[in-house]
Design an enzyme around this catalytic site. Structure first.
Site, short mmCIF file in Angstrom:
data_model
loop_
_atom_site.label_atom_id
_atom_site.label_comp_id
_atom_site.label_asym_id
_atom_site.label_seq_id
_atom_site.Cartn_x
_atom_site.Cartn_y
_atom_site.Cartn_z
CG MET A 30 -1.86 -1.24 1.19
SD MET A 30 -3.41 -0.98 2.05
CE MET A 30 -2.86 -0.67 3.70
CG HIS A 37 7.26 -1.97 2.01
ND1 HIS A 37 7.03 -0.83 2.73
CD2 HIS A 37 6.10 -2.66 2.02
CE1 HIS A 37 5.78 -0.83 3.18
NE2 HIS A 37 5.19 -1.92 2.76
CE LYS A 149 3.54 -4.73 11.71
NZ LYS A 149 2.86 -3.82 10.84
CB SER A 185 4.41 -0.59 10.88
OG SER A 185 3.12 -0.10 10.57
O1 PAF Z 1 0.13 -5.74 3.65
C1 PAF Z 1 -0.32 -4.86 2.89
O2 PAF Z 1 0.34 -3.84 2.60
C2 PAF Z 1 -1.71 -5.01 2.31
O3 PAF Z 1 -2.57 -5.59 3.22
C3 PAF Z 1 -1.74 -5.75 0.96
C4 PAF Z 1 -1.29 -7.18 1.11
C5 PAF Z 1 -0.86 -5.03 -0.04
C6 PAF Z 1 -3.18 -5.77 0.42
O4 PAF Z 1 -3.68 -4.50 0.23
#
Ligand code: PAF
Length: 280
Positions: A30, A37, A149, A185
């Site tokens: 997101m 990430h 997480k 996060s």
């Molecule tokens: O973990 C996330 O960022 C979201 O829940 C995902 C898996 C991209 C779905 O929108």
């Protein structure tokens, strides 16, 4: 790095990549990218010939009183990180094309979504599994990577992929932490510096549970008591849930006989944080 916003173009591109015999690794996010990430992307790079990142703040996984409107977004910074990580393609669809007015399908995973975050965020996992199913049909990945997480999310998506025969391998990647143990996060940005310090008690207390397990304690209530005691030393934290469950099925357990997960959600001020630790 190619940026694609159109669903049909992305689908055609994915078909072409597959026809060329290349393996697609996919990291759905997101946005508001952080080192967690980056870890997913680096793992993805190893697992595929072509690395695709998606950025889409999925409205249907937020409850009516949740933080959809204020969820942090920074497109330019995300693009810079994506470039640094050597992403081949960034897919960023519009909400109106993902969910046109006539949209009416939901993917619902039964048991794994019960309790834990499923109890405090009704409908959340339906929103997650629905968007991930859509993204898989659009991006056609051979492998997709998710952070540990969001442990219940990972378990839910593993179940969905198996139950619905998606031809996509799900890979879980260990949680990346700040130097003081706080799990990375996108929502950490909501914390004041004081709250940020308070938040570190979560990981410390979960580690205490693991320590007790490793010194021989197998009874779940006793392990939970030890973890809770640690967290409650911080009066500014309110526990939403704290549970130990089977790490694979996520079923509640009273004794640890196999790999388990201790999972916590807590509120600090207006921010809700989650964390977990694997116990084995
Ligand atoms: O973990 C996330 O960022 C979201 O829940 C995902 C898996 C991209 C779905 O929108």
């Amino acid at each position: 790095m190619k940026v694609v916003r159109d669903i049909a173009i992305m689908q055609k591109g994915a078909e072409q990549i597959r026809r060329e015999g290349k393996r697609i690794a996919f990291v759905p996010t997101m946005g508001y990218l952080h080192d967690g990430h980056r870890a997913l992307l680096r793992e993805g790079r190893k697992k595929g010939d072509l690395l695709i990142l998606s950025i889409f703040v999925n409205p249907i996984q937020f409850g009516p009183s949740e933080d959809l409107e204020r969820y942090p977004r920074d497109w330019d910074r995300d693009c810079a990180i994506a470039r640094e990580e050597g992403i081949d393609l960034l897919f960023a669809p519009e909400a109106s094309s993902m969910y046109p007015a006539h949209f009416q399908t939901t993917v619902h995973v039964e048991q794994v979504t019960q309790g834990l975050c499923g109890a405090s965020r009704p409908g959340h996992f339906d929103g997650v599994s629905t968007v991930v199913a859509k993204l898989f049909n659009i991006v056609k990945p051979h492998v997709a990577l998710f952070g540990e997480k969001d442990y219940q999310q990972l378990a839910t998506l593993r179940r969905m992929v198996e139950d619905l025969n998606f031809d996509t391998e799900i890979v879980g990647v260990p949680t990346v932490r700040e130097s003081d143990g706080l799990a990375m996060s996108s929502r950490n940005v909501y914390l004041s510096s004081d709250e940020r310090k308070v938040a570190t008690v979560l990981h410390r207390s979960l580690e205490e549970g693991l320590k007790q397990y490793r010194s021989g304690q197998r009874e779940v209530p006793k392990l939970l008591h030890a973890i809770q005691k640690g967290i409650c030393e911080e009066p500014k934290i309110q526990i939403d849930y704290l549970e130990i469950r089977d790490a694979e099925s996520l079923e509640p357990i009273s004794m640890i006989e196999r790999k388990a997960v201790a999972a916590v959600a807590a509120r600090i001020g207006k921010t809700r944080l989650i964390d977990n630790i694997l116990i084995f």
